[in-house]
Scaffold this active site. Structure first.
Site, PDB file in Angstrom:
ATOM      1  N   GLN A 201      74.416  11.818 -29.645  1.00 25.70           N
ATOM      2  CA  GLN A 201      75.696  11.834 -30.349  1.00 25.70           C
ATOM      3  C   GLN A 201      76.430  10.499 -30.273  1.00 25.70           C
ATOM      4  OE1 GLN A 201      77.225  15.053 -27.761  1.00 25.70           O
ATOM      5  NE2 GLN A 201      79.178  13.997 -27.858  1.00 25.70           N
TER       6      GLN A 201
ATOM      7  N   SER B  66      91.496  12.202 -21.165  1.00 23.96           N
ATOM      8  CA  SER B  66      90.166  11.920 -21.698  1.00 23.96           C
ATOM      9  C   SER B  66      89.376  11.145 -20.650  1.00 23.96           C
ATOM     10  CB  SER B  66      90.295  11.074 -22.971  1.00 23.96           C
ATOM     11  OG  SER B  66      89.056  10.466 -23.264  1.00 23.96           O
TER      12      SER B  66
ATOM     13  N   ALA C 114      82.606  13.044 -15.929  1.00 23.65           N
ATOM     14  CA  ALA C 114      83.843  12.288 -15.657  1.00 23.65           C
ATOM     15  C   ALA C 114      85.018  13.250 -15.842  1.00 23.65           C
ATOM     16  CB  ALA C 114      83.959  11.051 -16.544  1.00 23.65           C
TER      17      ALA C 114
ATOM     18  N   LYS D  25      91.445  19.142 -28.153  1.00 19.46           N
ATOM     19  CA  LYS D  25      91.434  17.674 -28.171  1.00 19.46           C
ATOM     20  C   LYS D  25      90.412  17.139 -29.183  1.00 19.46           C
ATOM     21  CE  LYS D  25      91.245  13.428 -26.207  1.00 19.46           C
ATOM     22  NZ  LYS D  25      89.949  13.013 -26.660  1.00 19.46           N
TER      23      LYS D  25
ATOM     24  N   GLN E 284      85.264  18.354 -33.800  1.00 18.46           N
ATOM     25  CA  GLN E 284      84.077  18.839 -33.089  1.00 18.46           C
ATOM     26  C   GLN E 284      84.043  20.365 -33.067  1.00 18.46           C
ATOM     27  OE1 GLN E 284      82.419  17.081 -29.346  1.00 18.46           O
ATOM     28  NE2 GLN E 284      83.550  18.703 -28.363  1.00 18.46           N
TER      29      GLN E 284
ATOM     30  N   GLY F 103      91.956  18.244 -17.820  1.00 20.50           N
ATOM     31  CA  GLY F 103      91.741  18.861 -19.133  1.00 20.50           C
ATOM     32  C   GLY F 103      90.491  19.752 -19.096  1.00 20.50           C
ATOM     33  N   HIS F 104      89.403  19.212 -18.531  1.00 20.41           N
ATOM     34  CA  HIS F 104      88.182  20.019 -18.391  1.00 20.41           C
ATOM     35  C   HIS F 104      88.453  21.239 -17.510  1.00 20.41           C
ATOM     36  CE1 HIS F 104      86.234  15.918 -19.094  1.00 20.41           C
ATOM     37  NE2 HIS F 104      85.713  16.655 -20.052  1.00 20.41           N
TER      38      HIS F 104
ATOM     39  N   HIS G 240      88.189  15.755 -15.646  1.00 22.23           N
ATOM     40  CA  HIS G 240      89.616  15.605 -15.358  1.00 22.23           C
ATOM     41  C   HIS G 240      90.287  16.962 -15.515  1.00 22.23           C
ATOM     42  CE1 HIS G 240      89.935  15.751 -19.709  1.00 22.23           C
ATOM     43  NE2 HIS G 240      89.137  14.694 -19.811  1.00 22.23           N
TER      44      HIS G 240
HETATM   45  P1  AMP Z   1      83.847  15.812 -23.111  1.00 21.65           P
HETATM   46  O1  AMP Z   1      83.398  15.792 -21.690  1.00 21.65           O
HETATM   47  O2  AMP Z   1      84.791  14.724 -23.468  1.00 21.65           O
HETATM   48  O3  AMP Z   1      82.708  15.970 -24.072  1.00 21.65           O
HETATM   49  O4  AMP Z   1      84.717  17.137 -23.267  1.00 21.65           O
HETATM   50  C1  AMP Z   1      84.217  18.393 -22.919  1.00 21.65           C
HETATM   51  C2  AMP Z   1      85.163  19.450 -23.417  1.00 21.65           C
HETATM   52  O5  AMP Z   1      86.445  19.263 -22.825  1.00 21.65           O
HETATM   53  C3  AMP Z   1      85.373  19.388 -24.941  1.00 21.65           C
HETATM   54  O6  AMP Z   1      85.397  20.711 -25.465  1.00 21.65           O
HETATM   55  C4  AMP Z   1      86.712  18.713 -25.059  1.00 21.65           C
HETATM   56  O7  AMP Z   1      87.407  19.058 -26.238  1.00 21.65           O
HETATM   57  C5  AMP Z   1      87.425  19.238 -23.831  1.00 21.65           C
HETATM   58  N1  AMP Z   1      88.526  18.342 -23.451  1.00 21.65           N
HETATM   59  C6  AMP Z   1      88.466  16.995 -23.297  1.00 21.65           C
HETATM   60  N2  AMP Z   1      89.687  16.503 -23.017  1.00 21.65           N
HETATM   61  C7  AMP Z   1      90.545  17.559 -22.993  1.00 21.65           C
HETATM   62  C8  AMP Z   1      91.945  17.709 -22.774  1.00 21.65           C
HETATM   63  N3  AMP Z   1      92.719  16.651 -22.517  1.00 21.65           N
HETATM   64  N4  AMP Z   1      92.486  18.932 -22.828  1.00 21.65           N
HETATM   65  C9  AMP Z   1      91.695  20.019 -23.105  1.00 21.65           C
HETATM   66  N5  AMP Z   1      90.365  19.947 -23.315  1.00 21.65           N
HETATM   67  C10 AMP Z   1      89.792  18.737 -23.275  1.00 21.65           C
END
Ligand code: AMP
Length: 285
Positions: A61, A187, A32, A151, A155, A36-37, A34
């Site tokens: 998890q 997110s 999913a 973020k 973790q 940020g990723h 965005h």
């Molecule tokens: P997730 O898919 O939520 O497990 O996130 C994967 C990676 O992307 C993790 O290292 C998160 O910390 C990072 N991440 C998620 N949201 C953001 C964001 N808004 N800005 C920067 N990194 C992010």
């Protein structure tokens, strides 16, 4: 972009890159995707030759079955996004590939306080499961760099601890949190916010900024309590507001005694649990 679902395939591909002295960077995600990723992908590209992203919604998890079930999944859209950003390799295994029967993948690390406070208190077992999957993916990919987002502050603090405890030579790089214009941290969970809660949610970042501008002049306990009340008044249900040492996660009493200080918030916005944080002093790298 090459897409692999099997370990032997990705290992073969990475082996040849390694033989050609390519630096490999790894960005684990649960999909999913965005912007940020994508900022993590970009950071990877700046530091290495080959960028590997994984998408795996890791069941171990999730401490809540409903949360796991409702976690957004959109692999086709994610693939398009990664291609647009020139990611080199996507690893998208299923659970039987990551956790084959008969293979012991659980870690037996003593995590102490790092696992007991904040997220650890409200999501028992979450970090053990997270470390289990990160270790497994690191074993498969063996990257030079691992990129994670600020973020998820607690973790990456635990991942940093694991790398050091197990002597894993991968270098951990932390990317800043990408936010919407109104301050809401991007997110994957945001798409599940109701229109009303989407309006309210930026109050989390506003309060993090409030904490930043007041933590040196006010009692930290009183300040955290005040922010809990602010969040509840705005229509969220705050789970915790904590100001902690950025390395040890211990509560801060006197800011002068700490090199890194981070304010962390978790709050429910209707059915969606949001977390965010802000460095009040120092930084993650
Ligand atoms: P997730 O898919 O939520 O497990 O996130 C994967 C990676 O992307 C993790 O290292 C998160 O910390 C990072 N991440 C998620 N949201 C953001 C964001 N808004 N800005 C920067 N990194 C992010």
């Amino acid at each position: 972009m090459q897409v692999f679902t099997r370990i032997d395939q990705i290992r073969n591909s990475l082996h040849s890159h390694r033989e050609n002295n390519k630096r490999i960077t790894f960005i684990p995600t649960m999909g999913a995707l965005h912007d940020g990723h994508m900022s993590l992908i970009r950071m990877g590209q700046q530091n290495a030759d080959i960028t590997v992203c994984s998408i795996f919604v890791n069941p171990t998890q999730f401490n809540n079955a409903k949360d796991l079930q409702s976690y957004p999944r959109m692999l086709e859209k994610d693939v398009k996004m990664l291609e647009a950003f020139h990611c080199d390799i996507l690893f998208a295994p299923d659970a039987s590939e990551v956790y084959p029967e008969g293979l012991e993948t659980r870690l037996h690390l003593k995590l102490g306080k790092l696992d007991q406070v904040m997220e650890g208190q409200f999501r028992p077992g979450h970090f053990e499961g997270m470390l289990q999957v990160v270790k497994r993916l690191l074993d498969i990919i063996q990257p030079d760099d691992l990129i994670m987002g600020q973020k998820d502050f607690q973790q990456f603090t635990l991942v940093r601890f694991m790398l050091s405890e197990l002597g894993i030579p991968t270098k951990l790089l932390i990317a800043p949190t990408l936010r919407e214009k109104d301050g809401l941290a991007m997110s994957s969970r945001n798409i599940r916010l109701s229109a009303e809660m989407r309006e309210v949610a930026p109050v989390i970042f506003k309060n993090l900024e409030y904490l930043k501008s007041h933590f040196e002049s006010m009692d930290v306990c009183d300040l955290s309590q005040e922010v809990m009340e602010n969040l509840d008044r705005a229509g969220l249900k705050a789970e915790y507001v904590e100001i902690v040492d950025g390395d040890l996660l211990e509560l801060v009493e006197n800011p002068e005694n700490h090199r890194n200080i981070v304010a962390c918030i978790a709050a429910w916005a209707g059915e969606v649990r949001l977390i965010d944080n802000l460095y009040l002093k120092g930084g993650p790298n």
